[in-house]
Motif scaffolding. Sequence first.
Motif, short mmCIF file in Angstrom:
data_model
loop_
_atom_site.label_atom_id
_atom_site.label_comp_id
_atom_site.label_asym_id
_atom_site.label_seq_id
_atom_site.Cartn_x
_atom_site.Cartn_y
_atom_site.Cartn_z
N LEU A 93 0.85 -1.20 0.00
CA LEU A 93 0.00 0.00 0.00
C LEU A 93 0.88 1.24 0.00
CD1 LEU A 93 -2.89 1.27 0.27
CD2 LEU A 93 -2.45 1.36 2.74
N ILE A 94 0.69 2.11 -1.00
CA ILE A 94 1.37 3.40 -1.05
C ILE A 94 0.45 4.44 -0.41
CG2 ILE A 94 2.49 5.12 -2.52
CD1 ILE A 94 3.73 2.35 -2.75
N LEU A 95 0.90 5.09 0.64
CA LEU A 95 0.08 6.08 1.34
C LEU A 95 0.24 7.44 0.68
CD1 LEU A 95 0.83 4.96 5.00
CD2 LEU A 95 -1.37 4.77 3.81
N ALA A 96 -0.76 7.83 -0.11
CA ALA A 96 -0.72 9.11 -0.83
C ALA A 96 -2.02 9.89 -0.62
CB ALA A 96 -0.49 8.85 -2.32
N GLY A 97 -2.63 9.72 0.55
CA GLY A 97 -3.95 10.29 0.75
C GLY A 97 -4.00 11.57 1.55
N GLY A 98 -2.84 12.20 1.82
CA GLY A 98 -2.83 13.39 2.66
C GLY A 98 -3.08 14.68 1.90
N ARG A 99 -3.12 15.76 2.64
CA ARG A 99 -3.35 17.09 2.06
C ARG A 99 -2.07 17.71 1.49
NH1 ARG A 99 -8.27 19.41 3.63
NH2 ARG A 99 -9.28 18.48 5.46
N GLY A 100 -0.91 17.18 1.87
CA GLY A 100 0.36 17.78 1.43
C GLY A 100 0.59 19.14 2.05
N SER A 101 0.22 19.31 3.31
CA SER A 101 0.28 20.62 3.96
C SER A 101 1.69 21.19 3.97
CB SER A 101 -0.24 20.51 5.40
OG SER A 101 -1.57 20.06 5.41
N ARG A 102 2.68 20.35 4.30
CA ARG A 102 4.06 20.84 4.36
C ARG A 102 4.67 21.02 2.96
NH1 ARG A 102 6.66 16.97 8.89
NH2 ARG A 102 5.11 15.54 8.03
N MET A 103 3.94 20.58 1.94
CA MET A 103 4.40 20.76 0.56
C MET A 103 3.61 21.87 -0.13
SD MET A 103 6.89 18.67 -0.26
CE MET A 103 6.78 18.45 -2.02
N GLY A 104 2.97 22.73 0.68
CA GLY A 104 2.20 23.82 0.10
C GLY A 104 0.95 23.35 -0.63
N GLY A 105 0.43 22.20 -0.22
CA GLY A 105 -0.78 21.67 -0.83
C GLY A 105 -0.53 20.79 -2.04
N LEU A 106 0.72 20.63 -2.45
CA LEU A 106 1.03 19.77 -3.59
C LEU A 106 0.76 18.31 -3.23
CD1 LEU A 106 4.41 21.31 -4.84
CD2 LEU A 106 2.12 21.65 -5.80
N ASP A 107 0.36 17.54 -4.22
CA ASP A 107 0.11 16.11 -4.01
C ASP A 107 1.45 15.39 -4.11
OD1 ASP A 107 -0.70 13.43 -4.12
OD2 ASP A 107 -2.60 13.97 -5.07
N LYS A 108 1.96 14.93 -2.98
CA LYS A 108 3.31 14.35 -2.94
C LYS A 108 3.43 13.10 -3.80
CE LYS A 108 3.42 14.27 1.58
NZ LYS A 108 3.92 14.06 2.98
N GLY A 109 2.35 12.35 -3.91
CA GLY A 109 2.41 11.14 -4.71
C GLY A 109 2.58 11.39 -6.19
N LEU A 110 2.32 12.64 -6.62
CA LEU A 110 2.42 12.97 -8.04
C LEU A 110 3.69 13.73 -8.39
CD1 LEU A 110 -1.29 13.95 -8.79
CD2 LEU A 110 -0.17 11.72 -8.96
N MET A 111 4.52 14.07 -7.38
CA MET A 111 5.77 14.75 -7.71
C MET A 111 6.71 13.77 -8.41
SD MET A 111 7.59 15.06 -3.96
CE MET A 111 8.07 13.60 -3.02
N GLN A 112 7.48 14.27 -9.35
CA GLN A 112 8.35 13.41 -10.15
C GLN A 112 9.77 13.44 -9.62
OE1 GLN A 112 8.03 13.11 -14.27
NE2 GLN A 112 5.81 13.16 -14.28
N LEU A 113 10.29 12.24 -9.32
CA LEU A 113 11.67 12.11 -8.86
C LEU A 113 12.46 11.14 -9.72
CD1 LEU A 113 11.30 11.90 -4.97
CD2 LEU A 113 12.04 13.85 -6.31
N HIS A 114 11.80 10.23 -10.38
CA HIS A 114 12.48 9.18 -11.15
C HIS A 114 11.90 9.12 -12.57
CE1 HIS A 114 14.16 7.55 -7.36
NE2 HIS A 114 12.97 7.82 -6.86
N ALA A 115 11.56 10.28 -13.11
CA ALA A 115 10.93 10.37 -14.44
C ALA A 115 9.54 9.76 -14.45
CB ALA A 115 11.81 9.73 -15.51
N LEU A 116 8.99 9.53 -13.26
CA LEU A 116 7.63 9.04 -13.10
C LEU A 116 7.04 9.71 -11.88
CD1 LEU A 116 7.92 5.14 -13.52
CD2 LEU A 116 6.75 6.70 -15.08
N PRO A 117 5.71 9.82 -11.80
CA PRO A 117 5.11 10.27 -10.54
C PRO A 117 5.57 9.34 -9.40
CG PRO A 117 3.48 10.28 -12.28
CD PRO A 117 4.69 9.60 -12.84
N GLN A 118 5.85 9.91 -8.27
CA GLN A 118 6.47 9.14 -7.19
C GLN A 118 5.65 7.92 -6.77
OE1 GLN A 118 9.33 9.05 -6.19
NE2 GLN A 118 9.46 8.37 -4.07
N ALA A 119 4.33 8.06 -6.66
CA ALA A 119 3.51 6.92 -6.24
C ALA A 119 3.56 5.80 -7.26
CB ALA A 119 2.06 7.37 -6.02
#
Length: 206
Positions: free
Chosen positions: A17-43
Amino acid sequence: MPAPQLSSLTRNDITGLILAGGRGSRMGGLDKGLMQLHALPQAQWLAQQLQRQTAGVMISANRHILTYQSFGFPVVQDADDAFAGPLAGILAALKCCPTPLLLITPCDTPEVHPELATMLLDSLQQSNRQLSYIRAISKTDESRDHPGFALLDRELADSLETYLANGQRRVLQWFREQNAAVCCVPDHISFHNLNTPEAVEAFRKG
């Protein structure tokens, strides 16, 4: 049919289970699971890594559901829109988990240990408990708990539902109430989170 004995369980009895259900408050509201780190969305990248260790993978998400579904993995949503924290996502997954055990990881970890499932399963079997989580030990013997990396028996769903219904949300508190085993491992980047824009930028720069 009786539940299988814990000692006989293998990776094929684990769902990730990938936990990607938060508000991303510390990321300024960005969806952390969708940020790209490996040429793909992280989740998506993490789900592909966990797929190598488990029988299957789910993603816990409460926003951008269609995007997450496009990754090709089942998406599980919290029972309501209260954003009640990771335990709410874990509960939703436990209720529909097709295997006896559920392996959880945060969506904002830049790497996942290739033996995470095996390490936690060994800890679970050796302790004969229903829950085990990671504790990283540094070279100077300092320790840090990482409850975002854990392996749970799906039969814990009722206990967790009661805990949340009583207004409780603290992950480690519930883990301790379940007499959770602790899986001690050497400190590694696999257990670090990138939960601020600065941390993400630092990782990208290497």
